[in-house]
Design a protein around this motif. Structure first.
Motif, PDB file in Angstrom:
ATOM      1  N   ALA A  44       0.841  -1.196   0.000  1.00  0.00           N
ATOM      2  CA  ALA A  44       0.000   0.000   0.000  1.00  0.00           C
ATOM      3  C   ALA A  44       0.874   1.243   0.000  1.00  0.00           C
ATOM      4  O   ALA A  44       1.906   1.295   0.676  1.00  0.00           O
ATOM      5  N   TRP A  45       0.453   2.227  -0.779  1.00  0.00           N
ATOM      6  CA  TRP A  45       1.007   3.584  -0.745  1.00  0.00           C
ATOM      7  C   TRP A  45      -0.176   4.517  -0.520  1.00  0.00           C
ATOM      8  O   TRP A  45      -0.996   4.719  -1.427  1.00  0.00           O
ATOM      9  N   GLY A  46      -0.309   5.052   0.663  1.00  0.00           N
ATOM     10  CA  GLY A  46      -1.447   5.903   0.951  1.00  0.00           C
ATOM     11  C   GLY A  46      -2.744   5.148   0.750  1.00  0.00           C
ATOM     12  O   GLY A  46      -2.973   4.088   1.349  1.00  0.00           O
ATOM     13  N   LEU A  98       2.722  11.207  -4.940  1.00  0.00           N
ATOM     14  CA  LEU A  98       2.200  11.073  -3.585  1.00  0.00           C
ATOM     15  C   LEU A  98       3.189  11.630  -2.568  1.00  0.00           C
ATOM     16  O   LEU A  98       4.408  11.519  -2.750  1.00  0.00           O
ATOM     17  N   GLY A  99       2.649  12.192  -1.492  1.00  0.00           N
ATOM     18  CA  GLY A  99       3.492  12.557  -0.375  1.00  0.00           C
ATOM     19  C   GLY A  99       3.893  11.314   0.405  1.00  0.00           C
ATOM     20  O   GLY A  99       3.476  10.201   0.095  1.00  0.00           O
ATOM     21  N   ARG A 122       7.821   2.294   6.059  1.00  0.00           N
ATOM     22  CA  ARG A 122       9.113   2.460   6.727  1.00  0.00           C
ATOM     23  C   ARG A 122      10.011   3.431   5.979  1.00  0.00           C
ATOM     24  O   ARG A 122      10.899   4.043   6.576  1.00  0.00           O
ATOM     25  N   ASP A 123       9.806   3.554   4.672  1.00  0.00           N
ATOM     26  CA  ASP A 123      10.654   4.442   3.879  1.00  0.00           C
ATOM     27  C   ASP A 123      10.101   5.867   3.799  1.00  0.00           C
ATOM     28  O   ASP A 123      10.599   6.686   3.028  1.00  0.00           O
ATOM     29  N   ALA A 124       9.083   6.173   4.590  1.00  0.00           N
ATOM     30  CA  ALA A 124       8.484   7.512   4.544  1.00  0.00           C
ATOM     31  C   ALA A 124       9.485   8.566   5.007  1.00  0.00           C
ATOM     32  O   ALA A 124      10.178   8.387   6.021  1.00  0.00           O
TER      33      ALA A 124
END
Length: 267
Positions: free
Chosen positions: A49-51, A125-126, A132-134
């Motif tokens: 998932a991304w956002g 995307l922000g 974890r890589d945010a």
């Protein structure tokens, strides 16, 4: 629309159910027939998932294909176990093994993705607080230079990925920040505390499958806004007394979305 914790929870669930197995993929509705045929019979390698976006990775030897899904307002997966019945209704995509299946209905997007498509998605995307890589510095850079209200910026998926109306309202209340304050009037220390609170609360949402935002010492008094939801501080509580100060909770529209806040506790 599901918030980011729902997509991360869904990705983990599908990884447990289908990960490492060859799956049958079909489109009973027909609208994803070519895409389903492209991954049918491949191994379900991963769900990520991304956002608010979900990506399935399928592999067969050195070949990898991806399916991108955005649930939007009406999309949902239904889980099925053996004996698996025939599809009912408008099933865009069915993923199945002998023991389990998942039917997808009503998504905004269900499409085959290539590496360039995924790169483009991630680029627009922000940072996602649950990944974890945010990199929170990217979110801060977007917020610190903007004259838009922080309440709008938190909902802007280009600034922070995965935040919806509930988390937006509740983390600003917990931080005591007026949602109408311009992003460029936020202090870095305020943003850092906001980010850490958001990360912690969204992780709770993944574990429990519900958005829990009210601190234990405040979790009493007026009931939740719906019978199947935990209490909130301000979300969907317009006109009701603030759980902290008793002032009526305010509601307005900000960029076409309802916004809730306490005019006393949030300055």
């Amino acid at each position: 629309m599901p918030e980011g914790h729902t997509l991360h929870r869904l990705a983990r669930r599908q990884q447990r159910v289908f990960g490492g197995q060859r799956v049958r993929v079909s489109s009973p509705q027909g609208r994803f027939a070519d895409g389903a045929a492209a991954v049918d019979g491949m191994t379900f390698h991963a769900a990520e998932a991304w956002g608010k976006h979900l990506v399935h990775r399928y592999r067969d030897g050195d070949t990898e294909r991806m399916v991108h899904i955005h649930l939007g307002l009406y999309g949902a997966f239904t889980e099925l176990t053996a004996p698996i019945p025939e599809p009912i209704g408008q099933v865009r995509m069915r993923i199945a093994t002998e023991e389990a299946a998942a039917d997808l209905r009503g998504p905004t997007a269900c499409e085959i993705y290539g590496p360039a498509d995924l790169e483009a998605l991630i680029a627009r995307l922000g940072p996602d607080p649950l990944r974890r890589d945010a990199d929170p510095d990217r979110a801060w850079a977007s917020i610190a230079r903007s004259a838009r209200p922080i309440g709008a910026l938190l909902m802007d998926q280009k600034a922070v990925a995965g935040v919806g109306n509930v988390y937006r309202a509740e983390i600003l209340f917990r931080a005591g920040i007026d949602p109408m304050r311009a992003g460029r009037r936020m202090a870095r220390e305020e943003f850092d505390a906001l980010w850490q609170d958001l990360v912690g609360l969204m992780k709770v949402g993944v574990r429990r499958g519900r958005i829990h935002v009210v601190r234990p010492e405040d979790d009493h008094g007026a009931p939740a806004y719906a019978p199947d939801r935990p209490r909130t501080y301000v979300y969907r509580r317009a006109g009701e007394p603030c759980r902290i100060c008793g002032t009526p909770v305010m509601m307005t529209e900000l960029e076409a979305r309802k916004l809730y806040w306490c005019p006393v506790c949030q300055t």
